[in-house]
Structures are given as C-alpha cells and as structure tokens.
Design a protein around this motif. Structure first.
Motif, PDB file in Angstrom:
ATOM      1  N   LEU A 112     -57.504 -60.149 -27.427  1.00 42.00           N
ATOM      2  CA  LEU A 112     -57.836 -58.472 -27.308  1.00 42.00           C
ATOM      3  C   LEU A 112     -59.019 -58.487 -26.380  1.00 42.00           C
ATOM      4  CD1 LEU A 112     -56.801 -55.507 -27.503  1.00 42.00           C
ATOM      5  CD2 LEU A 112     -57.974 -55.368 -29.730  1.00 42.00           C
ATOM      6  N   ALA A 113     -59.928 -59.212 -26.552  1.00 43.79           N
ATOM      7  CA  ALA A 113     -61.250 -59.336 -25.998  1.00 43.79           C
ATOM      8  C   ALA A 113     -61.079 -59.379 -24.312  1.00 43.79           C
ATOM      9  CB  ALA A 113     -62.378 -60.096 -26.513  1.00 43.79           C
ATOM     10  N   ARG A 114     -60.073 -60.395 -24.196  1.00 43.14           N
ATOM     11  CA  ARG A 114     -59.650 -60.601 -22.807  1.00 43.14           C
ATOM     12  C   ARG A 114     -59.116 -59.527 -22.185  1.00 43.14           C
ATOM     13  NH1 ARG A 114     -58.837 -66.177 -24.807  1.00 43.14           N
ATOM     14  NH2 ARG A 114     -56.653 -65.741 -25.322  1.00 43.14           N
ATOM     15  N   ALA A 115     -58.263 -58.930 -22.951  1.00 43.21           N
ATOM     16  CA  ALA A 115     -57.489 -57.528 -22.233  1.00 43.21           C
ATOM     17  C   ALA A 115     -58.410 -56.430 -22.093  1.00 43.21           C
ATOM     18  CB  ALA A 115     -56.351 -57.344 -23.078  1.00 43.21           C
ATOM     19  N   ALA A 116     -59.347 -56.249 -23.028  1.00 38.36           N
ATOM     20  CA  ALA A 116     -60.120 -55.250 -22.984  1.00 38.36           C
ATOM     21  C   ALA A 116     -61.454 -55.212 -22.183  1.00 38.36           C
ATOM     22  CB  ALA A 116     -60.472 -54.787 -24.508  1.00 38.36           C
ATOM     23  N   ALA A 117     -61.747 -56.270 -21.771  1.00 37.97           N
ATOM     24  CA  ALA A 117     -63.130 -56.531 -20.974  1.00 37.97           C
ATOM     25  C   ALA A 117     -63.391 -55.511 -19.953  1.00 37.97           C
ATOM     26  CB  ALA A 117     -63.207 -57.877 -20.394  1.00 37.97           C
ATOM     27  N   PRO A 118     -62.174 -55.098 -19.245  1.00 33.15           N
ATOM     28  CA  PRO A 118     -62.384 -54.214 -18.037  1.00 33.15           C
ATOM     29  C   PRO A 118     -62.841 -52.593 -18.783  1.00 33.15           C
ATOM     30  CG  PRO A 118     -60.344 -55.146 -17.853  1.00 33.15           C
ATOM     31  CD  PRO A 118     -60.859 -55.760 -19.225  1.00 33.15           C
ATOM     32  N   LEU A 119     -62.856 -52.525 -19.948  1.00 33.51           N
ATOM     33  CA  LEU A 119     -62.955 -50.998 -20.439  1.00 33.51           C
ATOM     34  C   LEU A 119     -64.573 -51.011 -21.056  1.00 33.51           C
ATOM     35  CD1 LEU A 119     -59.795 -50.813 -22.972  1.00 33.51           C
ATOM     36  CD2 LEU A 119     -60.155 -50.080 -20.378  1.00 33.51           C
ATOM     37  N   VAL A 120     -65.139 -51.961 -20.888  1.00 29.65           N
ATOM     38  CA  VAL A 120     -66.565 -51.967 -21.397  1.00 29.65           C
ATOM     39  C   VAL A 120     -67.431 -51.238 -20.556  1.00 29.65           C
ATOM     40  CG1 VAL A 120     -68.597 -53.423 -21.858  1.00 29.65           C
ATOM     41  CG2 VAL A 120     -66.366 -54.239 -22.739  1.00 29.65           C
ATOM     42  N   GLN A 121     -68.202 -50.227 -21.379  1.00 31.87           N
ATOM     43  CA  GLN A 121     -69.219 -49.451 -20.714  1.00 31.87           C
ATOM     44  C   GLN A 121     -70.412 -49.542 -21.207  1.00 31.87           C
ATOM     45  OE1 GLN A 121     -67.898 -45.336 -19.822  1.00 31.87           O
ATOM     46  NE2 GLN A 121     -65.679 -45.880 -20.424  1.00 31.87           N
ATOM     47  N   PRO A 122     -71.465 -49.288 -20.601  1.00 31.95           N
ATOM     48  CA  PRO A 122     -72.877 -49.361 -21.132  1.00 31.95           C
ATOM     49  C   PRO A 122     -73.006 -48.281 -22.410  1.00 31.95           C
ATOM     50  CG  PRO A 122     -73.219 -49.038 -18.745  1.00 31.95           C
ATOM     51  CD  PRO A 122     -71.719 -48.841 -19.321  1.00 31.95           C
ATOM     52  N   ASP A 123     -73.713 -48.668 -23.394  1.00 38.72           N
ATOM     53  CA  ASP A 123     -73.809 -47.970 -24.704  1.00 38.72           C
ATOM     54  C   ASP A 123     -72.442 -47.532 -25.519  1.00 38.72           C
ATOM     55  OD1 ASP A 123     -75.844 -46.729 -26.181  1.00 38.72           O
ATOM     56  OD2 ASP A 123     -75.601 -44.891 -25.446  1.00 38.72           O
ATOM     57  N   MET A 124     -71.594 -48.577 -25.267  1.00 38.23           N
ATOM     58  CA  MET A 124     -70.308 -48.275 -25.956  1.00 38.23           C
ATOM     59  C   MET A 124     -70.310 -48.734 -27.301  1.00 38.23           C
ATOM     60  SD  MET A 124     -66.377 -49.519 -24.598  1.00 38.23           S
ATOM     61  CE  MET A 124     -65.742 -48.165 -23.693  1.00 38.23           C
ATOM     62  N   ILE A 125     -69.720 -47.880 -28.221  1.00 36.16           N
ATOM     63  CA  ILE A 125     -69.254 -48.032 -29.552  1.00 36.16           C
ATOM     64  C   ILE A 125     -67.989 -48.579 -29.806  1.00 36.16           C
ATOM     65  CG2 ILE A 125     -69.321 -47.293 -32.005  1.00 36.16           C
ATOM     66  CD1 ILE A 125     -71.118 -44.977 -30.988  1.00 36.16           C
ATOM     67  N   VAL A 126     -67.804 -49.671 -30.373  1.00 35.42           N
ATOM     68  CA  VAL A 126     -66.328 -49.938 -30.919  1.00 35.42           C
ATOM     69  C   VAL A 126     -66.059 -49.675 -32.295  1.00 35.42           C
ATOM     70  CG1 VAL A 126     -64.997 -51.959 -31.339  1.00 35.42           C
ATOM     71  CG2 VAL A 126     -66.634 -51.947 -29.600  1.00 35.42           C
TER      72      VAL A 126
END
Length: 244
Positions: A112-126
C-alpha cells in the motif's frame, strides 16, 4: 544468523504457504500461482478511488477518473488502491480481517505504501477507518489500524489510530445495495473530541481494507471535513471492481 533462519524457516507464499525464492526487501512474497491471481494496481487508475483503468500506452500524466466517481459525490479528494478485490487479493484480505493473520499486515502495508506514495502531503495525518467497540471485541483487532500504523511509518507520517470513532454500531454491509450501504453508514462516524483541535486544516490519509460502494469511506471523510480537517485522501488495500 539470517542465513540460518532461512534454512530453518524458508520463506513461504503469504497466500498458500508454498515455498518462495525471494524474501528480501521489496519482495512480493507470493508463489507464481498466487501471483497470477493477484491483480496489483500498477498502471493507469482512477485518481479518486484507485480503480484500475485502461491504459492507452501514451504515458500521458493526465488525471483519470472512473465512471463510478464521475457520477457519485466523493467527499475525499484523491485515492489509491494496492490491489483489486478478487482472487489472491480477496483471500489475503479476508485472512487478515477474519483469520487472525496479523503476519499479513507488514507486507500488505508495504504494498500500500508504494501505491499511496503520490498522495503524501506536508503535515498529513494517517488514520484508519475505526471499528465499533462491539465489533472490535469480537474481532480482537482493527485490520485497517494494523495496516495504517505500518503505512504511516513507511511514509514517515504521524499516525492517529483514534482520530475517528464510531458513534453507533452498524450492521454488516454485505448483501446490501448501494443505497442501503450509504444509509447504514450515514452519521455513524465522528472525529474524536481529543483530536478535533489537532486535525484543523491538516490533510488526512484515510486507510481501509476494501472499498466497494464507498459508503464507509464517504462517512469517514464527511466526518473529517465537518470537523475542519484539510483535504482527505484514501489509501485502500483493495478496490472492488465490477469485473471481479
């Protein structure tokens, strides 16, 4: 020591238990037969829900949206899925969800990390989609939280397992039509009181195991936005699609 451990405990397929050759970083951990039945989403996909889409082969970096997301109101902004919910993907998720296979959480979080990498934004919460206490006591753990915590570490983002809470127990979504699914989840989720101040204006990466109609994700994203969060993105282990 690693070589000795491999002799004693040779790597096995996560799905069927057959021996596999590679167990190092980045390994898929599936035998050839199970790999053939695992539909990873690696090409063109819907930017909203992660469903795989036909690729015209041009390599253009355009934003694609599936038919479902074109006609439905999605309160979240973007989404990605690691796999299609079918074949090996379905078998693994059901094993994680109902079969006490917590050993599946680390490799699935890596997928999932490989798939979700484009979604990362500064100061983002998971944050994971939560379970009601009644269901959590029966199941013993929240499979989405097992994955989301590991995903957060891999993406170097803060994790808040208790960001969302369930206000009421909802019956199972299985064997329900889309309209009933949305009605079943409407108003069932809210941001925890102790987390409301910290979520103000911050983007959130919402994690769940499977998306079918999108009713649960819609309820979760709506609750986050109502509490004042920034844009919500979704990361799914699997996306159910019509062909599967």
């Amino acid at each position: 020591m690693k070589a000795a451990l491999l002799l004693l405990y040779p790597p096995q397929c996560l799905s069927c238990g057959a021996g596999v050759a590679d167990s190092g970083p980045g390994a898929i951990h599936l035998c050839p037969d199970c790999w053939k039945e695992a539909a990873f989403v690696t090409g063109a996909c819907c930017d909203c829900c992660g469903a795989p889409l036909p690729d015209d082969g041009t390599g253009r970096a355009e934003v694609l949206v599936c038919d479902d997301c074109l006609v439905a109101v999605r309160p979240w902004s973007r989404g990605r899925a690691a796999m299609v919910y079918g074949g090996t993907g379905r078998k693994l998720i059901l094993a994680l969800k109902h079969g006490d296979r917590l050993d599946l959480a680390p490799p699935m979080a890596a997928w999932l990390a490989r798939a979700a990498a484009p979604l990362v934004q500064p100061d983002m919460i998971v944050a994971p989609v939560p379970l009601h206490l009644r269901r959590l006591m029966r199941r013993k753990y929240n499979q989405a939280a097992q994955v989301s915590g590991r995903l957060a570490r891999l993406l170097d983002l803060p994790h808040q397992a208790d960001l969302l809470t369930r206000l009421r127990h909802t019956p199972s979504q299985e064997h329900r039509g889309a309209e009933d699914r949305f009605a079943n989840q409407a108003g069932a989720l809210a941001v925890s009181r102790r987390r409301r101040e910290g979520v103000q204006g911050r983007p959130v990466l919402l994690v769940d195991d499977v998306m079918a109609s999108g009713a649960t994700i819609t309820a979760a994203a709506t609750a986050l936005l109502a509490a004042g969060s920034g844009p919500v993105s979704v990361a799914l282990l699997a996306r159910a699609v019509k062909d599967h």
